[in-house]
Design an enzyme around this catalytic site. Structure first.
Site, short mmCIF file in Angstrom:
data_model
loop_
_atom_site.label_atom_id
_atom_site.label_comp_id
_atom_site.label_asym_id
_atom_site.label_seq_id
_atom_site.Cartn_x
_atom_site.Cartn_y
_atom_site.Cartn_z
N ASN A 13 41.62 55.02 32.37
CA ASN A 13 41.60 53.73 33.08
C ASN A 13 40.50 53.87 34.12
O ASN A 13 40.68 54.52 35.14
CB ASN A 13 42.96 53.49 33.74
N LYS A 15 39.19 51.68 36.03
CA LYS A 15 39.33 50.82 37.21
C LYS A 15 37.98 50.13 37.50
O LYS A 15 37.28 49.79 36.55
CB LYS A 15 39.85 51.62 38.40
N HIS A 98 49.30 47.11 35.97
CA HIS A 98 48.99 48.31 36.75
C HIS A 98 49.43 48.08 38.20
O HIS A 98 49.33 46.97 38.72
CB HIS A 98 47.49 48.61 36.68
N GLU A 100 48.07 48.68 40.90
CA GLU A 100 47.03 48.12 41.77
C GLU A 100 46.98 46.60 41.62
O GLU A 100 46.72 45.88 42.58
CB GLU A 100 45.67 48.76 41.45
N GLU A 170 54.06 55.18 35.84
CA GLU A 170 53.12 55.61 36.86
C GLU A 170 53.75 55.47 38.25
O GLU A 170 53.73 54.37 38.83
CB GLU A 170 51.86 54.74 36.80
N GLY A 176 46.10 58.08 42.29
CA GLY A 176 44.90 58.22 43.10
C GLY A 176 45.11 59.02 44.38
O GLY A 176 44.26 59.04 45.25
N SER A 216 47.53 60.86 38.91
CA SER A 216 46.89 62.14 39.22
C SER A 216 47.05 63.18 38.11
O SER A 216 47.12 64.38 38.39
CB SER A 216 47.39 62.69 40.56
P1 PGA Z 1 44.83 58.47 38.77
O1 PGA Z 1 45.14 56.98 38.26
O2 PGA Z 1 44.84 59.34 37.55
O3 PGA Z 1 43.50 58.39 39.44
O4 PGA Z 1 45.94 58.83 39.71
C1 PGA Z 1 46.05 56.74 37.24
C2 PGA Z 1 46.14 55.27 36.99
O5 PGA Z 1 46.03 54.52 37.98
O6 PGA Z 1 46.31 54.80 35.86
#
Ligand code: PGA
Length: 255
Positions: A13, A15, A98, A100, A170, A176, A216
């Site tokens: 992903n 982003k 997601h 976010e 998640e 992140g 992460s």
């Molecule tokens: P990350 O993001 O691996 O940077 O923690 C995962 C995601 O948001 O899908």
């Protein structure tokens, strides 16, 4: 069907990262590194990168996904992208709900459901994200919340359409942040998602659904995470922007 027969899917992903030229370069770097994968390899990229990504991935085992989709077929929705547009562009997967988007763009369980329906009705595979915040976890709501989000997201999705659904657990506190859930926490969260699916569709159907862990996941911890019985691959943010790290994760899921 069980873990041995479920398809593991490693999906990047990106982003809001990478221009089309940078997408081409990164995919060209990744292609040889993931060519031997024994799992599905997907890169979900910004809308503007999709044509370049599809062109760069041609002839390889990398499939391209989007990071969102609107639920209406067309109309006066400035700035939005429909499922039909994605399909015609050659997109196969789409990330929906997601955290976010839930946090910063007003995404609700209802709009997540509508987007999921629009995606699968158009023939896309939806990667539907669920996850609890740290506060919800500390209050003891993880199981309730994960089951609620999963059932809401899948409202009016038939058992047949579940074949085009991946759920990604998640935990919001792990995205992140560099704080990964332990393999046990990931397995437990994915297990709650699978139980929620079983409560609606039956255990047998639930056993066939690919449930990823995300948050992460990186080259160092992927092995332990994807070895867990309920973890069928991962949704990878930061580590999907580095070809070598992403390839290590793909390798871990190919074992
Ligand atoms: P990350 O993001 O691996 O940077 O923690 C995962 C995601 O948001 O899908």
């Amino acid at each position: 069907m069980n873990k041995a027969t479920r398809q593991a899917v490693i999906a990047g992903n990106w982003k809001m990262n990478k221009t089309p030229a940078q997408a081409t370069a990164l995919i060209n770097e990744m292609k040889p590194l993931v060519a031997e994968a024994d799992c599905k390899v997907v890169l979900c990229v910004p809308f503007i990168d999709i044509p370049a990504a599809i062109e760069a991935a041609k002839g390889s085992n990398i499939e391209i996904g989007a990071e969102n989709v609107h639920f209406k077929a067309n109309g006066a929705y400035t700035g939005e992208i429909s499922a039909e547009m994605l399909v015609e562009a050659g997109v196969k997967y789409v990330v929906i709900g997601h955290s976010e988007r839930r946090q910063y763009f007003g995404e609700t369980d209802q709009t997540v459901n509508l987007r999921t329906l629009a995606a699968v009705n158009a023939g896309l595979t939806a990667i539907v994200c669920v996850g609890e915040t740290l506060e919800q976890r500390e209050l003891g709501y993880t199981e309730t919340l994960l089951k609620f989000q999963t059932k809401m997201a899948l409202t009016n999705i038939s058992a047949e359409q579940l074949k085009n659904i991946i759920v990604a657990y998640e935990p919001v506190w792990a995205i992140g942040t560099g704080v990964t859930a332990t393999a046990e926490q990931a397995d437990e969260g994915n297990g709650f998602v699978r139980e929620a699916i079983a409560e609606v569709y039956g255990k047998e159907v639930a056993e066939t659904v690919t449930i990823q862990y995300g948050g992460s996941m990186n080259a160092k911890n992927a092995d332990e995470l994807v070895a867990k019985v309920n973890v069928d691959g991962g949704l990878i943010g930061g580590a999907s922007l580095k070809a070598e790290d992403f390839a290590v994760i793909v390798k871990a899921a190919s074992k």
